[in-house]
Design a protein around this motif. Structure first.
Motif, mmCIF file in Angstrom:
data_model
loop_
_atom_site.group_PDB
_atom_site.id
_atom_site.type_symbol
_atom_site.label_atom_id
_atom_site.label_comp_id
_atom_site.label_asym_id
_atom_site.label_seq_id
_atom_site.Cartn_x
_atom_site.Cartn_y
_atom_site.Cartn_z
ATOM 1 N N LEU A 251 43.829 38.895 42.908
ATOM 2 C CA LEU A 251 44.984 38.133 43.373
ATOM 3 C C LEU A 251 46.292 38.767 42.913
ATOM 4 O O LEU A 251 47.275 38.820 43.663
ATOM 5 C CB LEU A 251 44.896 36.686 42.852
ATOM 6 N N ILE A 252 46.302 39.279 41.696
ATOM 7 C CA ILE A 252 47.518 39.894 41.141
ATOM 8 C C ILE A 252 47.795 41.244 41.799
ATOM 9 O O ILE A 252 48.922 41.538 42.223
ATOM 10 C CB ILE A 252 47.388 40.042 39.614
ATOM 11 N N GLU A 253 46.759 42.058 41.929
ATOM 12 C CA GLU A 253 46.953 43.434 42.382
ATOM 13 C C GLU A 253 47.062 43.560 43.904
ATOM 14 O O GLU A 253 47.766 44.455 44.410
ATOM 15 C CB GLU A 253 45.803 44.310 41.882
ATOM 16 N N ASN A 254 46.393 42.670 44.635
ATOM 17 C CA ASN A 254 46.346 42.826 46.091
ATOM 18 C C ASN A 254 47.138 41.778 46.862
ATOM 19 O O ASN A 254 47.547 42.036 47.995
ATOM 20 C CB ASN A 254 44.889 42.800 46.566
ATOM 21 N N LEU A 255 47.346 40.610 46.268
ATOM 22 C CA LEU A 255 48.053 39.538 46.967
ATOM 23 C C LEU A 255 49.357 39.158 46.280
ATOM 24 O O LEU A 255 49.975 38.155 46.631
ATOM 25 C CB LEU A 255 47.146 38.303 47.099
ATOM 26 N N ALA A 256 49.769 39.969 45.309
ATOM 27 C CA ALA A 256 51.073 39.826 44.646
ATOM 28 C C ALA A 256 51.251 38.491 43.933
ATOM 29 O O ALA A 256 52.365 37.988 43.800
ATOM 30 C CB ALA A 256 52.206 40.039 45.652
ATOM 31 N N TYR A 257 50.144 37.911 43.447
ATOM 32 C CA TYR A 257 50.253 36.692 42.643
ATOM 33 C C TYR A 257 50.801 37.042 41.262
ATOM 34 O O TYR A 257 50.481 38.106 40.706
ATOM 35 C CB TYR A 257 48.889 36.037 42.460
ATOM 36 N N SER A 258 51.601 36.169 40.698
ATOM 37 C CA SER A 258 51.990 36.299 39.299
ATOM 38 C C SER A 258 50.915 35.642 38.436
ATOM 39 O O SER A 258 50.063 34.892 38.938
ATOM 40 C CB SER A 258 53.326 35.606 39.047
ATOM 41 N N ALA A 259 50.967 35.901 37.124
ATOM 42 C CA ALA A 259 49.995 35.280 36.219
ATOM 43 C C ALA A 259 50.106 33.762 36.286
ATOM 44 O O ALA A 259 49.088 33.042 36.280
ATOM 45 C CB ALA A 259 50.209 35.769 34.792
ATOM 46 N N ASN A 260 51.324 33.251 36.361
ATOM 47 C CA ASN A 260 51.523 31.806 36.450
ATOM 48 C C ASN A 260 50.954 31.234 37.741
ATOM 49 O O ASN A 260 50.386 30.132 37.757
ATOM 50 C CB ASN A 260 53.008 31.453 36.342
ATOM 51 N N GLN A 261 51.089 31.978 38.828
ATOM 52 C CA GLN A 261 50.546 31.515 40.106
ATOM 53 C C GLN A 261 49.021 31.498 40.084
ATOM 54 O O GLN A 261 48.398 30.591 40.637
ATOM 55 C CB GLN A 261 51.045 32.395 41.246
ATOM 56 N N VAL A 262 48.427 32.488 39.440
ATOM 57 C CA VAL A 262 46.969 32.513 39.306
ATOM 58 C C VAL A 262 46.499 31.309 38.489
ATOM 59 O O VAL A 262 45.551 30.617 38.855
ATOM 60 C CB VAL A 262 46.494 33.821 38.646
ATOM 61 N N SER A 263 47.192 31.055 37.387
ATOM 62 C CA SER A 263 46.837 29.913 36.542
ATOM 63 C C SER A 263 46.943 28.602 37.314
ATOM 64 O O SER A 263 46.049 27.746 37.244
ATOM 65 C CB SER A 263 47.742 29.864 35.306
ATOM 66 N N ALA A 264 48.014 28.442 38.070
ATOM 67 C CA ALA A 264 48.195 27.223 38.861
ATOM 68 C C ALA A 264 47.098 27.089 39.917
ATOM 69 O O ALA A 264 46.575 25.997 40.162
ATOM 70 C CB ALA A 264 49.571 27.223 39.517
ATOM 71 N N LEU A 265 46.739 28.218 40.559
ATOM 72 C CA LEU A 265 45.697 28.206 41.584
ATOM 73 C C LEU A 265 44.367 27.750 41.003
ATOM 74 O O LEU A 265 43.695 26.870 41.565
ATOM 75 C CB LEU A 265 45.548 29.600 42.188
#
Length: 398
Positions: A251-265
């Motif tokens: 998600l971070i490397e390919n879909l440009a998610y931030s760490a906070n966005q990953v955590s929220a997801l």
């Protein structure tokens, strides 16, 4: 004179509270301050059959809410004057706290220092402690840790297969949560079984918006599904549970998610809600499924499937099982989830009594298994009572 304990469960934007009689477990007063930090902050409480709702100041803080709770107690003078201590649910105690303890400055600082392991919980717990100390300066305050019950896990169960120095230097390991609930229902199960807890092998499933399952051997926890944080393990209301860690890096490397966005997801947008695209509420999903909603059915099927897998794996490690226990909002009340789960465990010696399964809901506890089955129990949990008992135990130690 009757004595009471004030039990506080502080979340990031809420404070659940209850006044508990120390000898009978009666709750004459209980309520919740919710939406703290928002425009629609409010305090709701019930005293007997009477229910009241109060609007708090805009963007009310934990301190504001505790002040309001203090004012409510003054309305019921006999309750306020009979308070002897305040008990706090604290989510993460790390390896330092193996049992509940009286709160002093060092304890409060240690709880704060562990905020990086429970960023959504421990800061709120500290805020609640600080506010309660200001509101009730003459009462002893006790911290009761979610993680303490799991300090009996063996090292081979709580360690992750990561470089060992990450555990040594940063405490990265499985800690487990919902400890007060698992402790309470395991003790109740022993009573139903007419055995000493030290002689009981149990699997306890706490199923609510947050879900965890624990393997208990000879009365002690030997494994549990939640880990370093409450994200690991079973599928939950909005948490994904077990997942390939590489999903986060993808998600971070390919879909440009931030760490906070990953955590929220993973924490707030997944689980039953994420799959159903409707709700994290099991009751809503059961109703939708009955009307033919396939996404609701898929969410519930996944929930049950993962629960069955965990039960099967824990059967392998606890030895001869004395009982499987369902608890928590879903575990106590959803006869459907229990039925679906047990239907997939028939080959392992479980069979459900349909009548008892229907009856054991909404505060009713007891056996829900057929006589020929391994024992199955539905037990209404009471975490507040555990906190109250520990508060009395530790508040007045010399």
């Amino acid at each position: 004179m009757t004595q009471h304990v004030l039990v506080l469960n502080c979340g990031s934007s809420s404070i659940k509270f209850a006044i508990i009689e120390t000898t009978s477990a009666k709750l004459p007063l209980q309520g919740i301050a919710e939406n703290l930090g928002a425009e629609n902050s409010q305090l709701r409480y019930s005293y007997g059959q009477d229910k009241t709702s109060l609007k708090l100041t805009t963007n009310a803080t934990h301190k504001d809410a505790l002040h309001c709770i203090e004012q409510v107690l003054k309305k019921f003078d006999t309750l306020g004057s009979s308070l002897v201590a305040v008990g706090h649910r604290v989510v993460h105690g790390g390896e330092r706290f193996t049992h509940s303890c009286l709160i002093d400055d060092a304890v409060k600082q240690a709880i704060s220092d562990m905020s990086h392991m429970a960023p959504l919980h421990n800061p709120a717990n500290v805020a609640g402690i600080t506010s309660a100390q200001a509101a009730f300066p003459n009462l002893p305050q006790v911290a009761v840790f979610d993680t303490a019950f799991f300090q009996t896990l063996p090292k081979h169960a709580y360690l992750y297969a990561l470089p060992y120095k990450l555990y040594e230097q940063h405490g990265i390991r499985k800690y487990g949560f919902h400890g007060s609930s698992h402790y309470f229902v395991s003790g109740q199960a022993a009573k139903y079984l007419t055995k000493e807890i030290k002689d009981c092998n149990l699997i306890t499933a706490h199923l609510g918006n947050g879900c965890s399952i624990t393997a208990i051997k000879q009365g002690k926890a030997i494994d549990t599904s939640m880990g370093f944080t409450p994200l690991e393990g079973l599928m939950m209301g909005t948490r994904c549970g077990d997942i390939d860690p590489s999903v986060a890096t993808f998600l971070i490397e390919n879909l440009a998610y931030s760490a906070n966005q990953v955590s929220a997801l993973l924490n707030k947008q997944s689980g039953l809600h994420g799959i159903s695209q409707l709700s994290n509420d099991c009751r809503t999903l059961e109703q939708e499924q009955a009307q033919g909603n396939q996404q609701a059915k898929l969410a519930l099927d996944m929930f049950v499937y993962r629960l069955v897998k965990y039960i099967g794996s824990y059967l392998a490690i606890v030895g001869p099982l004395d009982a499987l226990v369902f608890t928590g909002g879903i575990g106590e009340n959803s006869s459907y989830i229990r039925q679906q789960t047990i239907s997939q465990l028939k080959h392992m010696g479980f069979s459900l009594d349909d009548k008892l399964n229907t009856e054991m809901r909404f505060g009713h506890s007891g056996f829900i298994s057929q006589p020929s089955s391994k024992n199955i129990l539905a037990i209404a949990t009471n975490e507040e009572w555990v906190i109250a008992q520990d508060t009395i135990k530790y508040a007045f130690q010399a």
